[in-house]
Design a protein around this motif. Structure first.
Motif, PDB file in Angstrom:
ATOM      1  N   ALA A 133     -78.634 -40.071  25.301  1.00 54.43           N
ATOM      2  CA  ALA A 133     -78.462 -39.019  26.194  1.00 54.43           C
ATOM      3  C   ALA A 133     -77.292 -38.350  25.929  1.00 54.43           C
ATOM      4  O   ALA A 133     -77.235 -36.894  25.871  1.00 54.43           O
ATOM      5  CB  ALA A 133     -78.577 -39.347  27.761  1.00 54.43           C
ATOM      6  N   ALA A 134     -75.984 -39.012  25.642  1.00 54.19           N
ATOM      7  CA  ALA A 134     -74.780 -38.344  25.289  1.00 54.19           C
ATOM      8  C   ALA A 134     -74.788 -37.647  24.070  1.00 54.19           C
ATOM      9  O   ALA A 134     -74.409 -36.488  24.002  1.00 54.19           O
ATOM     10  CB  ALA A 134     -73.647 -39.513  25.166  1.00 54.19           C
ATOM     11  N   VAL A 135     -75.618 -38.176  23.057  1.00 54.73           N
ATOM     12  CA  VAL A 135     -75.907 -37.346  21.654  1.00 54.73           C
ATOM     13  C   VAL A 135     -76.669 -35.975  21.863  1.00 54.73           C
ATOM     14  O   VAL A 135     -76.380 -35.088  21.491  1.00 54.73           O
ATOM     15  CB  VAL A 135     -76.502 -38.289  20.911  1.00 54.73           C
ATOM     16  N   GLU A 136     -77.627 -36.218  22.788  1.00 58.50           N
ATOM     17  CA  GLU A 136     -78.365 -34.972  23.202  1.00 58.50           C
ATOM     18  C   GLU A 136     -77.850 -33.836  24.056  1.00 58.50           C
ATOM     19  O   GLU A 136     -77.782 -32.722  23.697  1.00 58.50           O
ATOM     20  CB  GLU A 136     -79.847 -35.514  23.935  1.00 58.50           C
ATOM     21  N   SER A 137     -76.835 -34.387  24.819  1.00 58.47           N
ATOM     22  CA  SER A 137     -76.104 -33.425  25.440  1.00 58.47           C
ATOM     23  C   SER A 137     -75.138 -32.668  24.663  1.00 58.47           C
ATOM     24  O   SER A 137     -74.765 -31.312  24.688  1.00 58.47           O
ATOM     25  CB  SER A 137     -75.198 -34.303  26.485  1.00 58.47           C
ATOM     26  N   ALA A 138     -74.536 -33.326  23.434  1.00 55.72           N
ATOM     27  CA  ALA A 138     -73.402 -32.975  22.821  1.00 55.72           C
ATOM     28  C   ALA A 138     -74.363 -31.993  21.960  1.00 55.72           C
ATOM     29  O   ALA A 138     -73.741 -30.814  21.447  1.00 55.72           O
ATOM     30  CB  ALA A 138     -73.105 -34.026  21.924  1.00 55.72           C
ATOM     31  N   VAL A 139     -75.413 -32.228  21.290  1.00 48.56           N
ATOM     32  CA  VAL A 139     -76.258 -31.178  20.564  1.00 48.56           C
ATOM     33  C   VAL A 139     -76.437 -30.088  21.329  1.00 48.56           C
ATOM     34  O   VAL A 139     -76.266 -28.816  20.869  1.00 48.56           O
ATOM     35  CB  VAL A 139     -77.534 -31.930  20.064  1.00 48.56           C
ATOM     36  N   SER A 140     -76.953 -30.088  22.583  1.00 50.60           N
ATOM     37  CA  SER A 140     -77.000 -28.984  23.520  1.00 50.60           C
ATOM     38  C   SER A 140     -75.803 -28.032  23.680  1.00 50.60           C
ATOM     39  O   SER A 140     -76.141 -26.894  23.624  1.00 50.60           O
ATOM     40  CB  SER A 140     -77.424 -29.348  24.810  1.00 50.60           C
ATOM     41  N   ALA A 141     -74.482 -28.769  23.614  1.00 48.37           N
ATOM     42  CA  ALA A 141     -73.286 -28.056  23.638  1.00 48.37           C
ATOM     43  C   ALA A 141     -73.052 -27.368  22.310  1.00 48.37           C
ATOM     44  O   ALA A 141     -71.953 -26.982  22.488  1.00 48.37           O
ATOM     45  CB  ALA A 141     -72.274 -29.051  24.248  1.00 48.37           C
ATOM     46  N   GLY A 142     -73.647 -27.789  21.390  1.00 50.55           N
ATOM     47  CA  GLY A 142     -73.265 -26.988  20.048  1.00 50.55           C
ATOM     48  C   GLY A 142     -72.463 -27.675  19.147  1.00 50.55           C
ATOM     49  O   GLY A 142     -71.903 -27.371  18.280  1.00 50.55           O
ATOM     50  N   ALA A 143     -72.492 -29.081  19.576  1.00 47.43           N
ATOM     51  CA  ALA A 143     -71.820 -30.021  18.760  1.00 47.43           C
ATOM     52  C   ALA A 143     -72.117 -30.099  17.233  1.00 47.43           C
ATOM     53  O   ALA A 143     -71.331 -30.559  16.294  1.00 47.43           O
ATOM     54  CB  ALA A 143     -71.450 -31.242  19.239  1.00 47.43           C
ATOM     55  N   ALA A 144     -73.385 -30.076  17.097  1.00 50.40           N
ATOM     56  CA  ALA A 144     -73.754 -30.163  15.789  1.00 50.40           C
ATOM     57  C   ALA A 144     -73.191 -29.196  14.644  1.00 50.40           C
ATOM     58  O   ALA A 144     -72.880 -29.681  13.647  1.00 50.40           O
ATOM     59  CB  ALA A 144     -75.260 -30.123  15.484  1.00 50.40           C
ATOM     60  N   ASP A 145     -72.803 -28.089  15.141  1.00 50.45           N
ATOM     61  CA  ASP A 145     -72.109 -27.041  14.310  1.00 50.45           C
ATOM     62  C   ASP A 145     -70.537 -27.251  14.360  1.00 50.45           C
ATOM     63  O   ASP A 145     -70.070 -27.315  13.328  1.00 50.45           O
ATOM     64  CB  ASP A 145     -72.533 -25.734  14.698  1.00 50.45           C
ATOM     65  N   ALA A 146     -69.939 -27.581  15.730  1.00 51.20           N
ATOM     66  CA  ALA A 146     -68.756 -27.804  15.735  1.00 51.20           C
ATOM     67  C   ALA A 146     -68.091 -28.998  15.135  1.00 51.20           C
ATOM     68  O   ALA A 146     -66.785 -29.014  14.752  1.00 51.20           O
ATOM     69  CB  ALA A 146     -68.413 -27.564  17.182  1.00 51.20           C
ATOM     70  N   ALA A 147     -68.855 -30.061  15.364  1.00 51.86           N
ATOM     71  CA  ALA A 147     -68.371 -31.300  14.958  1.00 51.86           C
ATOM     72  C   ALA A 147     -69.300 -32.016  14.174  1.00 51.86           C
ATOM     73  O   ALA A 147     -69.958 -33.087  14.661  1.00 51.86           O
ATOM     74  CB  ALA A 147     -67.651 -32.021  16.162  1.00 51.86           C
TER      75      ALA A 147
END
Length: 128
Positions: free
Chosen positions: A38-52
């Motif tokens: 769930a933490a990974v999915e939340s991070a993806v939703s927050a745009g973390a895939a591009d930012a980090a």
């Protein structure tokens, strides 16, 4: 024969205790892995895939390893990996939030610059 009669129940009792111990570790490990997903999915939703991307790659890999550890019934390793995955995902999400805040601040600074130019232009036109 008497010592054998006492040994068998003792071994059965030990086996039951070991199984209960394993079962008691399975539930928390499974929950921790679910929370890390769930933490990974939340991070993806927050745009973390591009930012980090590095942190996200690390978090995803650790979730996958945690799932493998669960399947292998290595519950302590699964919990450790899940906690690490959560930390990586939270870091990635924080970086995404920071990047968004920085972009918003840059946009605001640009708007202020444009407004100042327009004010200067308006003031210089009125003075003439």
């Amino acid at each position: 024969m008497s010592s054998r009669m006492h040994t068998v129940p003792a071994l059965c009792g030990l086996a039951v205790m070991l199984l209960a111990g394993c079962a008691s570790q399975k539930a928390p490990a499974t929950a921790d892995v679910a929370v890390s997903r769930a933490a990974v999915e939340s991070a993806v939703s927050a745009g973390a895939a591009d930012a980090a991307p590095a942190e996200m790659m690390s978090a995803r890999a650790k979730v996958q390893e945690a799932n493998q550890a669960l399947a292998a019934k290595d519950y302590q390793r699964a919990r450790d990996l899940a906690m690490q995955a959560q930390a990586d995902a939270k870091l990635a999400q924080s970086k995404a939030g920071s990047a968004k805040a920085s972009a918003a601040a840059d946009a605001l600074q640009e708007n202020i610059r444009v407004l100042r130019e327009e004010l200067e232009r308006a003031n210089s036109t009125q003075v003439k």
